[in-house]
Write a protein that holds these residues in place. Structure first.
Motif, PDB file in Angstrom:
ATOM      1  N   PHE A 130       0.736  -1.304   0.204  1.00  0.00           N
ATOM      2  CA  PHE A 130      -0.058  -0.039  -0.062  1.00  0.00           C
ATOM      3  C   PHE A 130       0.950   1.135  -0.077  1.00  0.00           C
ATOM      4  CE2 PHE A 130      -2.640   3.170   1.585  1.00  0.00           C
ATOM      5  CZ  PHE A 130      -4.066   2.873   1.119  1.00  0.00           C
TER       6      PHE A 130
ATOM      7  N   VAL B 109       1.766   5.259  -0.337  1.00  0.00           N
ATOM      8  CA  VAL B 109       1.394   6.518   0.126  1.00  0.00           C
ATOM      9  C   VAL B 109       2.481   7.617  -0.105  1.00  0.00           C
ATOM     10  CG1 VAL B 109       0.416   7.930   1.873  1.00  0.00           C
ATOM     11  CG2 VAL B 109       0.018   5.502   1.803  1.00  0.00           C
TER      12      VAL B 109
ATOM     13  N   LEU C 242      -1.641  11.297  -7.646  1.00  0.00           N
ATOM     14  CA  LEU C 242      -1.984   9.825  -7.172  1.00  0.00           C
ATOM     15  C   LEU C 242      -2.238   8.933  -8.440  1.00  0.00           C
ATOM     16  CD1 LEU C 242      -3.560   8.303  -4.954  1.00  0.00           C
ATOM     17  CD2 LEU C 242      -5.805   9.341  -5.490  1.00  0.00           C
TER      18      LEU C 242
ATOM     19  N   ASP D  59      -1.654   4.518  -3.999  1.00  0.00           N
ATOM     20  CA  ASP D  59      -2.847   3.996  -3.255  1.00  0.00           C
ATOM     21  C   ASP D  59      -3.407   5.173  -2.544  1.00  0.00           C
ATOM     22  OD1 ASP D  59      -3.053   0.953  -3.834  1.00  0.00           O
ATOM     23  OD2 ASP D  59      -1.084   1.152  -2.902  1.00  0.00           O
ATOM     24  N   ALA D  60      -2.599   6.091  -2.173  1.00  0.00           N
ATOM     25  CA  ALA D  60      -3.210   7.433  -1.218  1.00  0.00           C
ATOM     26  C   ALA D  60      -2.075   8.341  -1.433  1.00  0.00           C
ATOM     27  CB  ALA D  60      -3.558   6.859   0.124  1.00  0.00           C
TER      28      ALA D  60
ATOM     29  N   TYR E   4      -6.110  13.919   3.025  1.00  0.00           N
ATOM     30  CA  TYR E   4      -5.792  12.511   2.773  1.00  0.00           C
ATOM     31  C   TYR E   4      -6.769  12.120   1.384  1.00  0.00           C
ATOM     32  CZ  TYR E   4      -5.478   7.501   3.097  1.00  0.00           C
ATOM     33  OH  TYR E   4      -5.376   5.957   2.792  1.00  0.00           O
TER      34      TYR E   4
ATOM     35  N   SER F 292      -7.526   9.155  -1.274  1.00  0.00           N
ATOM     36  CA  SER F 292      -7.082   7.655  -1.833  1.00  0.00           C
ATOM     37  C   SER F 292      -8.087   7.354  -2.921  1.00  0.00           C
ATOM     38  CB  SER F 292      -7.489   6.472  -0.766  1.00  0.00           C
ATOM     39  OG  SER F 292      -8.958   6.569  -0.289  1.00  0.00           O
ATOM     40  N   ASN F 293      -7.928   6.270  -3.509  1.00  0.00           N
ATOM     41  CA  ASN F 293      -8.460   5.781  -4.671  1.00  0.00           C
ATOM     42  C   ASN F 293     -10.017   5.254  -4.523  1.00  0.00           C
ATOM     43  OD1 ASN F 293      -6.506   6.233  -6.847  1.00  0.00           O
ATOM     44  ND2 ASN F 293      -5.403   4.494  -5.764  1.00  0.00           N
ATOM     45  N   SER F 294     -10.058   5.125  -2.939  1.00  0.00           N
ATOM     46  CA  SER F 294     -11.547   4.425  -2.893  1.00  0.00           C
ATOM     47  C   SER F 294     -12.388   5.239  -2.098  1.00  0.00           C
ATOM     48  CB  SER F 294     -11.172   2.916  -2.222  1.00  0.00           C
ATOM     49  OG  SER F 294     -10.507   3.134  -0.887  1.00  0.00           O
TER      50      SER F 294
ATOM     51  N   ILE G   1      -5.440   4.680   6.211  1.00  0.00           N
ATOM     52  CA  ILE G   1      -4.852   3.453   5.489  1.00  0.00           C
ATOM     53  C   ILE G   1      -5.351   2.127   6.170  1.00  0.00           C
ATOM     54  CG2 ILE G   1      -2.515   2.276   5.301  1.00  0.00           C
ATOM     55  CD1 ILE G   1      -0.991   5.120   5.712  1.00  0.00           C
TER      56      ILE G   1
ATOM     57  N   ASP H 190      -8.566   1.751   4.435  1.00  0.00           N
ATOM     58  CA  ASP H 190      -8.368   1.474   2.701  1.00  0.00           C
ATOM     59  C   ASP H 190      -7.924   0.176   2.612  1.00  0.00           C
ATOM     60  OD1 ASP H 190      -9.482   4.064   2.234  1.00  0.00           O
ATOM     61  OD2 ASP H 190      -7.336   4.863   1.976  1.00  0.00           O
TER      62      ASP H 190
END
Length: 401
Positions: free
Chosen positions: A319, A321, A338, A344-345, A367, A369-371, A393, A396
């Motif tokens: 993961f 970052v 990103l 991922d973040a 922060y 992230s992709n999700s 984190i 995610d």
């Protein structure tokens, strides 16, 4: 979280020792194995027989009273404990352990243990605010001890203020929550970069930036407290690490940081590049100091390797970052990085904003992230920001499964 835990309860000499009786009882009811060490002053307030009855274990007072000839009691207790709780913790015992004094059973055992230590102070309001006590507590906190703040109210001395021992239920709740959080990154391996790099011009000059490394170090310390094994690759900074779970790798140049990050990358679960790495370096490095001369001095610069980009191209299950320090449109630039760097973040901030710049003790970040939707984190200490980042984190990483 406390069931079958070996808890060593240290009781020092204050009127709040009576609350420690209820604490020992409730810990036992939670399923913990409780052993009690009392100072000689504590015995003036509560009988050892009380704690023996509540814990169903012998009570320890005298360093030289060896109950089992095959064992050295204070070492055996230090090794036995999963966690140590000092409640009440007087100014005296806090001062002893802060200064490495070992002149009784409790202070000697505390020096020998490798277990997590929780300290619940109880004292007069003015004692609690004394500079010596404050300094001692800060030192212990930096060494990894966890403080359970006293409550405010009517004190035995007649004063009203902060200094009364927190209630047993609240102490247990705090420890339980911390133990739960401490297992968040259990068995995880985390790689973090921090600080600036230096790119040499000649033997006395170099290019660098304003990064202090505080954010990266806060992330490393937090990850270690959450149970991770941490490798911290750091540029030249004046900071120290206090947690034995952190392996520190010191580098100077961007090339050295690139090599170190790639050396450890493959075995990691989480990788965070918080370092402020030079984007350019002098194309020519002089062996001798460049002397002052008439006219301008032009230095031709060349690109350094993009560490984050290269890690994004190499990553498999890690993961990854990134951090982005911007002075305008941080969200827009962050979202682009990103995607472009296959992260991922990413954590972005505007370093021109007061409270979010280099060198300070606070930060203001977002922060991304992709999700999930971007999460804005209000101004807080860099330790608090690090804690929140790892919460995101963890969320995610669970979502990806």
């Amino acid at each position: 979280m406390l069931h079958n835990k070996n808890i060593l309860l240290g009781v020092s000499g204050g009127i709040a020792a009576y609350k420690a009786c209820a604490l020992a009882s409730k810990l036992t009811q939670e399923g913990a194995n409780v052993k009690v060490i009392m100072t000689e002053s504590a015995v003036e307030f509560v009988s050892p027989l009380t704690f023996q009855s509540l814990s169903r274990n012998p009570v320890y007072i005298d360093t030289f009273d060896e109950k089992d000839p095959e064992k050295i009691a204070h070492i055996d207790l230090a090794d036995w404990a999963d966690l140590v709780l000092i409640a009440p913790a007087t100014a005296n015992i806090i001062g002893k352990i802060s200064n490495g004094i070992a002149d009784d059973m409790l202070s000697t055992t505390l020096l020998a243990t490798q277990a997590t230590i929780y300290i619940a102070p109880a004292m007069n309001v003015h004692m609690y605010a004394h500079p010596a006590v404050i300094q001692n507590m800060k030192r212990l906190e930096a060494w990894g001890c966890h403080f359970i703040e006293p409550g405010a109210g009517y004190l035995a001395c007649g004063y009203v203020g902060k200094g009364r021992l927190e209630e047993p239920e609240a102490i247990i709740k705090t420890i339980t929550e911390h133990q739960l959080n401490s297992s968040t990154l259990a068995n995880k391996k985390v790689l973090i970069s921090a600080g600036p790099t230096r790119e040499q011009i000649d033997p006395v000059r170099f290019f660098t930036n304003r990064s202090s490394g505080k954010m990266g170090f806060a992330l490393a310390e937090t990850a270690a407290k959450l149970g991770a094994e941490v490798v911290l690759v750091t540029g030249p900074v004046s900071l120290e690490v206090s947690n034995s779970r952190i392996k520190r790798i010191d580098v100077t140049t961007s090339e050295e940081m690139y090599e170190a990050m790639h050396r450890y990358f493959t075995a990691q679960d989480i990788v965070i590049k918080a370092a402020a790495v030079a984007d350019y370096r002098p194309k020519e490095v002089y062996d001798q100091k460049m002397k002052k001369h008439e006219g301008v001095w032009q230095i031709e610069m060349e690109r350094t390797k993009d560490i984050l980009q290269s890690l994004g191209e190499k990553k498999e299950n890690q993961f990854l970052v990134g951090f982005a320090a911007e002075t305008s449109d941080p969200i827009e630039y962050g979202m682009k990085k990103l995607t472009d760097k296959q992260l991922d973040a990413i954590v972005v901030n505007n370093v021109a904003t007061e409270g979010a710049g280099f060198g300070g003790d606070t930060n203001i970040v977002t922060y991304i992230s992709n999700s999930q939707e971007p999460k804005e984190l209000a101004m807080a200490s860099k330790q608090d920001i690090a804690q929140q980042i790892f919460q995101f984190i963890d969320r995610d990483m669970k979502d990806e499964k």
